[in-house]
Design an enzyme around this catalytic site. Structure first.
Site, PDB file in Angstrom:
ATOM      1  N   GLY A 132       0.810  -1.211   0.000  1.00  0.00           N
ATOM      2  CA  GLY A 132       0.000   0.000   0.000  1.00  0.00           C
ATOM      3  C   GLY A 132       0.842   1.260   0.000  1.00  0.00           C
ATOM      4  O   GLY A 132       0.581   2.208  -0.731  1.00  0.00           O
TER       5      GLY A 132
ATOM      6  N   ARG B 164       7.132   1.829   1.256  1.00  0.00           N
ATOM      7  CA  ARG B 164       7.409   0.396   1.375  1.00  0.00           C
ATOM      8  C   ARG B 164       7.814  -0.172   0.019  1.00  0.00           C
ATOM      9  O   ARG B 164       8.673  -1.051  -0.067  1.00  0.00           O
ATOM     10  CB  ARG B 164       6.215  -0.362   1.939  1.00  0.00           C
TER      11      ARG B 164
ATOM     12  N   ARG C 100       1.472  10.907  -8.949  1.00  0.00           N
ATOM     13  CA  ARG C 100       0.772  11.019  -7.671  1.00  0.00           C
ATOM     14  C   ARG C 100       1.569  10.409  -6.515  1.00  0.00           C
ATOM     15  O   ARG C 100       1.005  10.043  -5.482  1.00  0.00           O
ATOM     16  CB  ARG C 100      -0.623  10.389  -7.736  1.00  0.00           C
TER      17      ARG C 100
ATOM     18  N   ARG D  97      -0.526  -8.823  -3.535  1.00  0.00           N
ATOM     19  CA  ARG D  97      -0.561  -7.721  -2.567  1.00  0.00           C
ATOM     20  C   ARG D  97       0.243  -8.122  -1.345  1.00  0.00           C
ATOM     21  O   ARG D  97       0.116  -9.241  -0.831  1.00  0.00           O
ATOM     22  CB  ARG D  97      -2.008  -7.403  -2.175  1.00  0.00           C
TER      23      ARG D  97
ATOM     24  N   SER E 289      -0.642  -5.036   5.259  1.00  0.00           N
ATOM     25  CA  SER E 289      -0.748  -5.209   6.704  1.00  0.00           C
ATOM     26  C   SER E 289      -2.198  -5.500   7.068  1.00  0.00           C
ATOM     27  O   SER E 289      -3.122  -5.251   6.297  1.00  0.00           O
ATOM     28  CB  SER E 289      -0.258  -3.960   7.437  1.00  0.00           C
TER      29      SER E 289
ATOM     30  N   GLU F 112      -8.472  -6.107   6.728  1.00  0.00           N
ATOM     31  CA  GLU F 112      -7.647  -5.228   5.902  1.00  0.00           C
ATOM     32  C   GLU F 112      -8.577  -4.480   4.951  1.00  0.00           C
ATOM     33  O   GLU F 112      -9.790  -4.477   5.157  1.00  0.00           O
ATOM     34  CB  GLU F 112      -6.540  -6.018   5.196  1.00  0.00           C
ATOM     35  N   MET F 113      -8.050  -3.822   3.904  1.00  0.00           N
ATOM     36  CA  MET F 113      -8.901  -2.914   3.140  1.00  0.00           C
ATOM     37  C   MET F 113      -8.797  -3.046   1.618  1.00  0.00           C
ATOM     38  O   MET F 113      -9.344  -2.207   0.904  1.00  0.00           O
ATOM     39  CB  MET F 113      -8.587  -1.454   3.530  1.00  0.00           C
TER      40      MET F 113
ATOM     41  N   ASP G  18      -1.308  -5.031  13.687  1.00  0.00           N
ATOM     42  CA  ASP G  18      -2.136  -4.657  14.835  1.00  0.00           C
ATOM     43  C   ASP G  18      -2.884  -5.894  15.326  1.00  0.00           C
ATOM     44  O   ASP G  18      -3.197  -6.793  14.535  1.00  0.00           O
ATOM     45  CB  ASP G  18      -3.163  -3.586  14.456  1.00  0.00           C
TER      46      ASP G  18
ATOM     47  N   ARG H   3       6.063  -0.744  10.217  1.00  0.00           N
ATOM     48  CA  ARG H   3       5.183  -1.125   9.112  1.00  0.00           C
ATOM     49  C   ARG H   3       5.918  -1.035   7.774  1.00  0.00           C
ATOM     50  O   ARG H   3       5.663  -1.802   6.858  1.00  0.00           O
ATOM     51  CB  ARG H   3       3.956  -0.207   9.074  1.00  0.00           C
TER      52      ARG H   3
END
Length: 239
Positions: free
Chosen positions: A20, A24, A43, A87, A90, A181-182, A206, A219
């Site tokens: 993400g 990283r 971006r 992917r 986290s 997660e998202m 977490d 992270r």
């Protein structure tokens, strides 16, 4: 090129690792890839292409949330001829037995999001989308070779980071959810839509149960087992 990616077609490898955080992505490129070259910075969403064990690999950030990974992964699959996206992100753990730093393989992703429906993917009544079988099996075999013991299961994929619903209720939205997660649900939807391969690997940053959390620096830089697993899986996929 797309509105979000200035890389040329040949700049992007057939297999892409997607964290993400752009920092990283930079860290992975600098520490794991040889001759890594920055191929996109539109971006601030960094993408680097280099080699790992003589195989061409791209690492590209996807931002936060399903709309963001939805854009970047769709473009990679559709316009850059990428075959496989892994992917590397986290997650927050829902079980006491899952500790900070543990690796999760998201075999399934549950979500109440309408993302999949909006891109034309029929979602079963269970609201679950699955990782691609081939890459999942390759990854599981790789964990045995690396002697990593991941948690394999179903994750909750949410649109909201600061949810008003207590985590105890969210973990019961679907049976046997092990973490939250998202992004996985949108990634899997794009792979299904475009007949590609996708897998989501997660490091626990977490724990809702144990009330623990990694620092932002941790992270960015402490996910070595997960990254190595993703890269070793990528090498096998490219053989």
């Amino acid at each position: 090129m797309t509105p979000h990616n200035k890389a040329k077609l040949n700049d992007i490898a057939k297999v892409v690792l997607m964290p993400g955080d752009p920092l990283r992505a930079k860290w992975i490129a600098e520490n794991f890839l040889k001759s890594a070259k920055l191929v996109n910075d539109v971006r601030g969403m960094f993408a680097y292409t280099g080699t790992y064990k003589n195989k061409k690999i791209t690492v590209m950030a996807h931002g936060m949330g399903m709309p963001s990974i939805g854009i970047y992964s769709y473009e990679l699959f559709k316009f850059y001829n990428v075959n496989t996206i892994i992917r590397v992100g986290s997650a927050g753990a829902f079980a006491k037995t899952i500790k900070l730093g543990d690796v999760i393989i998201a075999k399934e992703a549950f979500s109440e999001s309408i993302y999949a429906k909006d891109v034309g993917v029929k979602v079963p009544s269970s609201k679950i989308l699955k990782a691609s079988n081939r890459i999942l099996n390759v990854c599981l075999a790789t964990t045995q070779q690396m002697k990593i013991k991941p948690h394999v299961g179903k994750v909750l994929c949410e649109d909201v980071f600061y949810s008003a619903t207590p985590w105890q209720k969210r973990m019961h939205l679907s049976a046997n959810l092990i973490a939250v997660e998202m992004e996985a649900f949108a990634l899997y939807a794009n792979a299904i839509k475009l007949k590609k391969q996708a897998l989501c690997l997660l490091t626990v940053s977490d724990s809702f149960v144990n009330k623990q959390s990694m620092t932002p620096i941790q992270r960015q830089t402490s996910f070595k087992d997960m990254i190595t697993l993703a890269l070793e899986t990528a090498v096998k996929i490219l053989k």
